[in-house]
Scaffold this motif. Structure first.
Motif, PDB file in Angstrom:
ATOM      1  N   VAL A   1       0.746  -1.726  -0.136  1.00  0.00           N
ATOM      2  CA  VAL A   1       0.084  -0.006   0.286  1.00  0.00           C
ATOM      3  C   VAL A   1       0.856   0.964   0.188  1.00  0.00           C
ATOM      4  O   VAL A   1       0.878   2.424  -0.570  1.00  0.00           O
ATOM      5  N   ASP A   2       2.160   1.526   0.911  1.00  0.00           N
ATOM      6  CA  ASP A   2       2.653   2.830   0.780  1.00  0.00           C
ATOM      7  C   ASP A   2       3.695   2.670  -0.085  1.00  0.00           C
ATOM      8  O   ASP A   2       3.341   4.046  -0.529  1.00  0.00           O
ATOM      9  N   ARG A   3       4.302   1.789  -1.076  1.00  0.00           N
ATOM     10  CA  ARG A   3       4.890   1.928  -2.320  1.00  0.00           C
ATOM     11  C   ARG A   3       3.754   1.788  -3.415  1.00  0.00           C
ATOM     12  O   ARG A   3       4.393   2.987  -3.585  1.00  0.00           O
ATOM     13  N   ALA A   4       2.459   2.380  -2.956  1.00  0.00           N
ATOM     14  CA  ALA A   4       2.015   1.963  -4.292  1.00  0.00           C
ATOM     15  C   ALA A   4       1.141   3.326  -4.290  1.00  0.00           C
ATOM     16  O   ALA A   4       1.488   4.210  -5.260  1.00  0.00           O
ATOM     17  N   VAL A   5       1.124   4.160  -2.884  1.00  0.00           N
ATOM     18  CA  VAL A   5       0.914   5.773  -2.867  1.00  0.00           C
ATOM     19  C   VAL A   5       2.180   5.853  -3.226  1.00  0.00           C
ATOM     20  O   VAL A   5       1.449   7.177  -3.599  1.00  0.00           O
ATOM     21  N   ARG A   6       3.351   6.127  -2.710  1.00  0.00           N
ATOM     22  CA  ARG A   6       4.216   6.812  -2.826  1.00  0.00           C
ATOM     23  C   ARG A   6       5.305   6.888  -4.773  1.00  0.00           C
ATOM     24  O   ARG A   6       5.132   7.704  -5.168  1.00  0.00           O
ATOM     25  N   GLU A   7       4.317   5.813  -5.022  1.00  0.00           N
ATOM     26  CA  GLU A   7       4.375   5.805  -6.515  1.00  0.00           C
ATOM     27  C   GLU A   7       3.376   5.423  -6.928  1.00  0.00           C
ATOM     28  O   GLU A   7       3.624   4.736  -8.221  1.00  0.00           O
ATOM     29  N   PRO A   8       2.330   5.827  -7.788  1.00  0.00           N
ATOM     30  CA  PRO A   8       1.147   5.721  -7.921  1.00  0.00           C
ATOM     31  C   PRO A   8       1.312   5.776  -9.530  1.00  0.00           C
ATOM     32  O   PRO A   8       0.736   5.194 -10.524  1.00  0.00           O
ATOM     33  N   GLU A   9       2.589   6.410 -10.325  1.00  0.00           N
ATOM     34  CA  GLU A   9       2.908   6.013 -11.629  1.00  0.00           C
ATOM     35  C   GLU A   9       3.912   4.833 -12.873  1.00  0.00           C
ATOM     36  O   GLU A   9       3.091   4.321 -13.478  1.00  0.00           O
ATOM     37  N   VAL A  10       3.493   3.527 -11.412  1.00  0.00           N
ATOM     38  CA  VAL A  10       4.052   2.313 -11.282  1.00  0.00           C
ATOM     39  C   VAL A  10       2.694   1.460 -11.522  1.00  0.00           C
ATOM     40  O   VAL A  10       1.877   1.368 -11.138  1.00  0.00           O
ATOM     41  N   PRO A  11       3.092   0.825 -13.313  1.00  0.00           N
ATOM     42  CA  PRO A  11       2.110   0.116 -13.785  1.00  0.00           C
ATOM     43  C   PRO A  11       1.213  -1.188 -12.572  1.00  0.00           C
ATOM     44  O   PRO A  11       2.507  -1.353 -11.834  1.00  0.00           O
ATOM     45  N   PRO A  12      -0.068  -0.990 -11.697  1.00  0.00           N
ATOM     46  CA  PRO A  12      -0.558  -2.390 -11.583  1.00  0.00           C
ATOM     47  C   PRO A  12      -0.295  -3.500 -11.498  1.00  0.00           C
ATOM     48  O   PRO A  12       0.373  -4.095 -13.243  1.00  0.00           O
ATOM     49  N   ARG A  13       0.460  -4.219 -10.725  1.00  0.00           N
ATOM     50  CA  ARG A  13       0.340  -5.577 -11.137  1.00  0.00           C
ATOM     51  C   ARG A  13      -0.253  -6.548 -10.485  1.00  0.00           C
ATOM     52  O   ARG A  13      -1.240  -5.872  -9.449  1.00  0.00           O
ATOM     53  N   THR A  14      -0.042  -7.576 -10.507  1.00  0.00           N
ATOM     54  CA  THR A  14      -1.077  -8.972  -9.613  1.00  0.00           C
ATOM     55  C   THR A  14      -0.229  -9.979 -10.387  1.00  0.00           C
ATOM     56  O   THR A  14       1.327 -10.180 -10.922  1.00  0.00           O
ATOM     57  N   ARG A  15      -0.427 -10.595  -8.655  1.00  0.00           N
ATOM     58  CA  ARG A  15       0.567 -11.813  -7.568  1.00  0.00           C
ATOM     59  C   ARG A  15      -0.064 -12.624  -6.952  1.00  0.00           C
ATOM     60  O   ARG A  15      -1.091 -12.220  -5.999  1.00  0.00           O
ATOM     61  N   SER A  16       0.338 -14.051  -7.898  1.00  0.00           N
ATOM     62  CA  SER A  16      -1.075 -15.137  -6.960  1.00  0.00           C
ATOM     63  C   SER A  16      -0.447 -15.422  -5.330  1.00  0.00           C
ATOM     64  O   SER A  16       1.052 -15.667  -4.977  1.00  0.00           O
ATOM     65  N   LEU A  17      -1.501 -15.493  -4.834  1.00  0.00           N
ATOM     66  CA  LEU A  17      -0.988 -15.925  -3.534  1.00  0.00           C
ATOM     67  C   LEU A  17      -1.773 -17.635  -2.973  1.00  0.00           C
ATOM     68  O   LEU A  17      -2.436 -17.502  -3.617  1.00  0.00           O
ATOM     69  N   LEU A  18      -1.864 -17.542  -2.244  1.00  0.00           N
ATOM     70  CA  LEU A  18      -2.059 -18.735  -1.310  1.00  0.00           C
ATOM     71  C   LEU A  18      -1.487 -20.152  -1.962  1.00  0.00           C
ATOM     72  O   LEU A  18      -2.763 -21.152  -2.146  1.00  0.00           O
ATOM     73  N   ALA A  19      -0.414 -20.107  -1.540  1.00  0.00           N
ATOM     74  CA  ALA A  19      -0.214 -21.275  -1.879  1.00  0.00           C
ATOM     75  C   ALA A  19      -0.794 -22.717  -0.577  1.00  0.00           C
ATOM     76  O   ALA A  19      -0.582 -21.998   0.350  1.00  0.00           O
ATOM     77  N   SER A  20      -1.313 -23.885  -1.015  1.00  0.00           N
ATOM     78  CA  SER A  20      -1.430 -24.424   0.115  1.00  0.00           C
ATOM     79  C   SER A  20      -1.409 -26.008   0.136  1.00  0.00           C
ATOM     80  O   SER A  20      -1.025 -26.558  -1.156  1.00  0.00           O
ATOM     81  N   GLU A  21      -1.182 -26.698   1.547  1.00  0.00           N
ATOM     82  CA  GLU A  21      -0.880 -27.856   0.921  1.00  0.00           C
ATOM     83  C   GLU A  21      -1.099 -28.535   2.724  1.00  0.00           C
ATOM     84  O   GLU A  21      -1.605 -27.897   3.558  1.00  0.00           O
ATOM     85  N   VAL A  22      -1.382 -29.765   2.082  1.00  0.00           N
ATOM     86  CA  VAL A  22      -2.248 -30.846   3.558  1.00  0.00           C
ATOM     87  C   VAL A  22      -1.391 -31.089   4.583  1.00  0.00           C
ATOM     88  O   VAL A  22       0.108 -31.676   4.049  1.00  0.00           O
ATOM     89  N   VAL A  23      -1.458 -30.631   5.846  1.00  0.00           N
ATOM     90  CA  VAL A  23      -1.089 -31.173   7.336  1.00  0.00           C
ATOM     91  C   VAL A  23      -1.944 -32.704   7.571  1.00  0.00           C
ATOM     92  O   VAL A  23      -2.988 -31.940   8.113  1.00  0.00           O
ATOM     93  N   ARG A  24      -1.707 -34.117   7.122  1.00  0.00           N
ATOM     94  CA  ARG A  24      -2.166 -35.021   7.647  1.00  0.00           C
ATOM     95  C   ARG A  24      -2.201 -35.358   9.128  1.00  0.00           C
ATOM     96  O   ARG A  24      -0.607 -35.681   9.590  1.00  0.00           O
ATOM     97  N   ARG A  25      -2.891 -35.126   9.629  1.00  0.00           N
ATOM     98  CA  ARG A  25      -2.864 -35.766  11.589  1.00  0.00           C
ATOM     99  C   ARG A  25      -3.406 -36.975  11.565  1.00  0.00           C
ATOM    100  O   ARG A  25      -4.020 -38.065  10.978  1.00  0.00           O
TER     101      ARG A  25
END
Length: 344
Positions: free
Chosen positions: A317-341
């Motif tokens: 948020v802070d970087r985007a506010v300070r550098e509004p001229e930087v083109p928007p970027r898309t980033r994938s999140l939420l890597a998921s793995e099963v923890v078997r118990r």
């Protein structure tokens, strides 16, 4: 002159609202210096003794900057708006929100949550824009459009950030693959030999943006396996869980992906009370990897989710506010793995 009554309290005489000019006179500096100090302006070099004198004068007078006036001068505020129609429940998201808000406060932003019940699309964007936020972080409960993003930016928002399952033009998009959570949980159950798998769909408002994609992911996991998926609407209360557990044998289920650890723990207790053994009769998998799930017996299998940290999002948020001229970027999140118990 009328006397004050219990309905019209008397105003204190001679009390005026202190101004920046009063602070400047008391501190022996200009009004501009007062503004620089109290607004934490880093572009102007001011000595520490002067800063201390201004702050002491402001404290003595009880003066605080006028946020609305400052916004008018700048064309925006230091406000980061978090529009919500329903706040996602659960310790994982609560911890994320707390970390995010604390990190923004340390960066000198004011965090405001905006109740957006009943607002959609451009109507919602116009309502948010009225507050002149410097940034908007949309969590997906209200679906933004490209036109809505333009409304916000024309009104002074330097950054619009979305967390959700789809990209919105003009935003820094953090894509959360909720479907993957349901997919890995269900694939694990199929691999352990389960064939009739329930998938819990919470009935609490606002959770369908997570539960719908998780159900879709579960359906992907059973394609071509001979296994089937059964949607299970469930309220987060003991009565609903007991009613579902009472129908369990009629449904013929031998496993359940219970949306998250909280619903899994609720349902697992109800199943055990109904005489359904876990994992012998039914395997149970949650999500979020909460500590409490590890303290249960049997210990709860879960999906560990790699979410973005609140601090990382605040820095974005802070970087985007300070550098509004930087083109928007898309980033994938939420890597998921099963923890078997033990529960699966």
């Amino acid at each position: 002159m009328s006397q004050p009554t219990e309905h019209t309290p008397e105003r204190p005489l001679g009390r005026t609202v202190p101004t920046s000019a009063d602070v400047a006179r008391l501190a022996g500096v200009s009004r501009a210096t007062v503004s620089y100090v109290l607004n934490n302006t880093s572009a102007v070099r001011i000595s520490e003794p002067t800063r201390r004198r201004v702050r002491e004068a402001a404290e003595e007078l009880g003066y605080v900057p006028h946020a609305a006036a400052r916004s008018l001068r700048a064309g925006h505020s230091r406000m980061v708006l978090l529009p919500t129609s329903h706040v996602p429940v659960g310790p994982l998201y609560s911890r994320f929100f707390n970390d995010f808000q604390w990190a923004l406060r340390r960066l000198d932003y004011t965090v405001v949550q905006y109740g957006s019940v009943g607002l959609e699309g451009e109507e919602a964007a116009r309502a948010w824009a009225e507050l002149r936020p410097v940034a908007v972080v949309s969590l997906g409960a209200v679906q933004l459009t490209g036109q809505g993003v333009e409304i916000l930016k024309r009104s002074g928002a330097r950054a619009v950030i979305t967390l959700g399952t789809r990209h919105v033009d003009g935003t820094h998009a953090l894509l959360m693959d909720q479907g993957r959570v349901g997919e890995v949980a269900t694939a694990h159950l199929v691999e352990t030999g389960r064939r009739t798998i329930g998938v819990v769909l919470p009935e609490e408002p606002g959770l369908d943006i997570f539960s719908g994609p998780r159900l879709d992911g579960a359906r992907r996991a059973v394609r071509g396996t001979g296994a089937t998926v059964v949607p299970l609407p469930l309220r987060y209360d003991e009565e609903s869980a007991a009613a579902l557990a009472g129908r369990w044998r009629d449904l013929g289920l031998d496993a359940v992906f219970a949306y998250n650890d909280e619903y899994a723990m609720l349902l697992m207790r109800a199943l055990q009370d109904a005489g359904v053994a876990v994992p012998e009769d039914t395997a149970v998998v949650g999500a979020d990897d909460l500590l409490l799930g590890r303290l249960l017996r049997p210990r709860l299998s879960t999906v560990r989710i790699d979410m973005v940290l609140g601090r990382e999002l605040a820095e974005l948020v802070d970087r985007a506010v300070r550098e509004p001229e930087v083109p928007p970027r898309t980033r994938s999140l939420l890597a998921s793995e099963v923890v078997r118990r033990e529960s699966s």
